[in-house]
Scaffold this motif. Structure first.
Motif, PDB file in Angstrom:
ATOM      1  N   THR A  25      43.773  18.239 -45.199  1.00 36.32           N
ATOM      2  CA  THR A  25      42.877  19.222 -45.540  1.00 36.32           C
ATOM      3  C   THR A  25      42.411  20.037 -44.341  1.00 36.32           C
ATOM      4  N   ARG A  26      42.606  19.601 -43.425  1.00 30.86           N
ATOM      5  CA  ARG A  26      42.184  19.805 -42.054  1.00 30.86           C
ATOM      6  C   ARG A  26      43.090  21.288 -41.610  1.00 30.86           C
ATOM      7  N   ARG A  67      43.487  17.959 -32.452  1.00 29.61           N
ATOM      8  CA  ARG A  67      42.715  17.406 -31.805  1.00 29.61           C
ATOM      9  C   ARG A  67      42.696  15.951 -32.281  1.00 29.61           C
ATOM     10  N   LEU A  68      42.779  15.708 -33.506  1.00 26.38           N
ATOM     11  CA  LEU A  68      42.837  14.392 -34.360  1.00 26.38           C
ATOM     12  C   LEU A  68      44.229  13.503 -33.535  1.00 26.38           C
ATOM     13  N   ALA A  69      45.273  14.007 -33.595  1.00 26.32           N
ATOM     14  CA  ALA A  69      46.286  13.586 -32.752  1.00 26.32           C
ATOM     15  C   ALA A  69      45.989  13.014 -31.340  1.00 26.32           C
ATOM     16  N   GLY A  70      45.592  13.939 -30.694  1.00 22.37           N
ATOM     17  CA  GLY A  70      45.120  13.934 -29.256  1.00 22.37           C
ATOM     18  C   GLY A  70      44.136  12.763 -28.988  1.00 22.37           C
ATOM     19  N   THR A  71      43.272  12.543 -29.935  1.00 21.14           N
ATOM     20  CA  THR A  71      42.119  11.672 -29.612  1.00 21.14           C
ATOM     21  C   THR A  71      42.262  10.104 -30.165  1.00 21.14           C
ATOM     22  N   ILE A  72      42.709  10.285 -31.679  1.00 21.84           N
ATOM     23  CA  ILE A  72      42.829   9.017 -32.443  1.00 21.84           C
ATOM     24  C   ILE A  72      44.045   8.543 -33.016  1.00 21.84           C
ATOM     25  N   MET A 113      51.933  16.703 -44.403  1.00 26.38           N
ATOM     26  CA  MET A 113      50.909  16.918 -45.803  1.00 26.38           C
ATOM     27  C   MET A 113      50.177  18.017 -45.841  1.00 26.38           C
ATOM     28  N   HIS A 114      49.953  18.534 -44.715  1.00 26.69           N
ATOM     29  CA  HIS A 114      48.876  19.730 -44.665  1.00 26.69           C
ATOM     30  C   HIS A 114      49.799  20.754 -45.200  1.00 26.69           C
TER      31      HIS A 114
END
Length: 304
Positions: free
Chosen positions: A54-55, A62-67, A78-79
């Motif tokens: 839902t982002r 950014r999520l993939a790059g950090t976590i 899924m998005h």
């Protein structure tokens, strides 16, 4: 009464023989995975899928790059799915239902190609009723998609080895790239594929167990470099993802113990979601492999 029962069984088998081999396993898997699909609430990992899906694409980057680089492509998929179909519990789990349904049909087709129609039908129906099938088919996580893509890539490999062409190898390459992007660890399947390709190049499709029953002595294709070319996109696309994910291990999986050799004893039970079922599967697989001989090379090496 006995004659009537035998006649009924024979009639049922004749009806089954008229259907495409993939259809009964696919329908049974669909029924199994749809049953109670929305009754259980989303659990922790599924909530992570909901949160990521839902982002915005920028937030996902950014999520993939950090976590979470390893699961980034799945979250992006899924998005797109939730943008079209919504983010309800059933909508989030629907891709897993479809993936396991397709996987069952593909597995039956693969069994029919490598063994015979009855063997393929048995394999597909057995897959449909495994506890792991309903588990991963009702979970908003990438495991069902990885299962489908692994079977699809194996089916396309058999097709390309039997009748080599650039179009067939391109289809195989696309399936393997998708498999790597959805689940990096699933790329270990390439070791089994490499073994079969090497034997097919060295001694021919019959020795590798992928020749057709009608043409068991098909000529070997020495253009093994086609397989190497087909896996180049995997290295180019999944390679950077693998390197990035490796740097995030301490943040993602530091609570999981490293796998040890003796953990393999619990693997069948973990895959089947039942130690009893897992043990029975190993026994059935061993008996089947002993009976099939060379034709067991691809499925056994893929399982390993």
């Amino acid at each position: 009464m006995g004659q009537l029962s035998e006649r009924s069984a024979g009639t049922a088998w004749e009806h089954l023989r008229r259907l495409p081999v993939w259809l009964p396993p696919a329908l049974l898997t669909l029924a199994v995975t749809l049953t109670g699909l929305g009754s259980a609430q989303l659990w922790r990992d599924e909530l992570a899928t909901w949160s990521a899906a839902t982002r915005s694409p920028g937030d996902l980057a950014r999520l993939a790059g950090t976590i979470d680089a390893a699961t980034g492509p799945y979250y992006l998929l899924m998005h797109g799915w939730t943008t079209v179909f919504g983010d309800s519990t059933i909508a989030l789990r629907a891709p897993a239902v479809l993936a396991m349904t397709v996987a069952a049909g593909l597995l039956a087709g693969l069994g029919a190609r490598l063994v015979d129609r009855r063997g393929g039908l048995f394999a597909g129906l057995l897959f449909a009723v495994l506890p792991g099938t309903s588990r991963y088919g009702q979970e908003a996580r990438p495991y069902a998609l990885a299962t489908m893509l692994a079977v699809l890539a194996t089916v396309l490999l058999v097709t390309a080895l039997r009748r080599p062409s650039w179009a067939r190898w391109a289809g195989y390459a696309a399936a393997v790239v998708a498999l790597g992007l959805i689940h990096l660890i699933a790329l270990t399947l390439l070791a089994a594929h490499a073994l079969v390709v090497l034997i097919a190049w060295w001694r021919g499709p019959a020795a590798a167990g992928v020749a057709t029953r009608d043409h068991p002595s098909a000529e070997r294709d020495r253009r093994v470099w086609r397989w190497l070319v087909a896996v180049v996109p995997v290295a180019l696309l999944a390679g950077p993802l693998l390197v990035k994910a490796r740097t995030q291990q301490s943040r993602q999986l530091n609570w999981v113990n490293l796998a040890r050799l003796d953990d393999l004893t619990a693997l069948p039970g973990g895959v089947a979601q039942s130690s009893v079922v897992g043990g029975l599967l190993v026994g059935v697989a061993a008996l089947g492999a002993a009976r099939l001989g060379r034709r067991a090379l691809l499925p056994v090496s893929a399982v390993l």
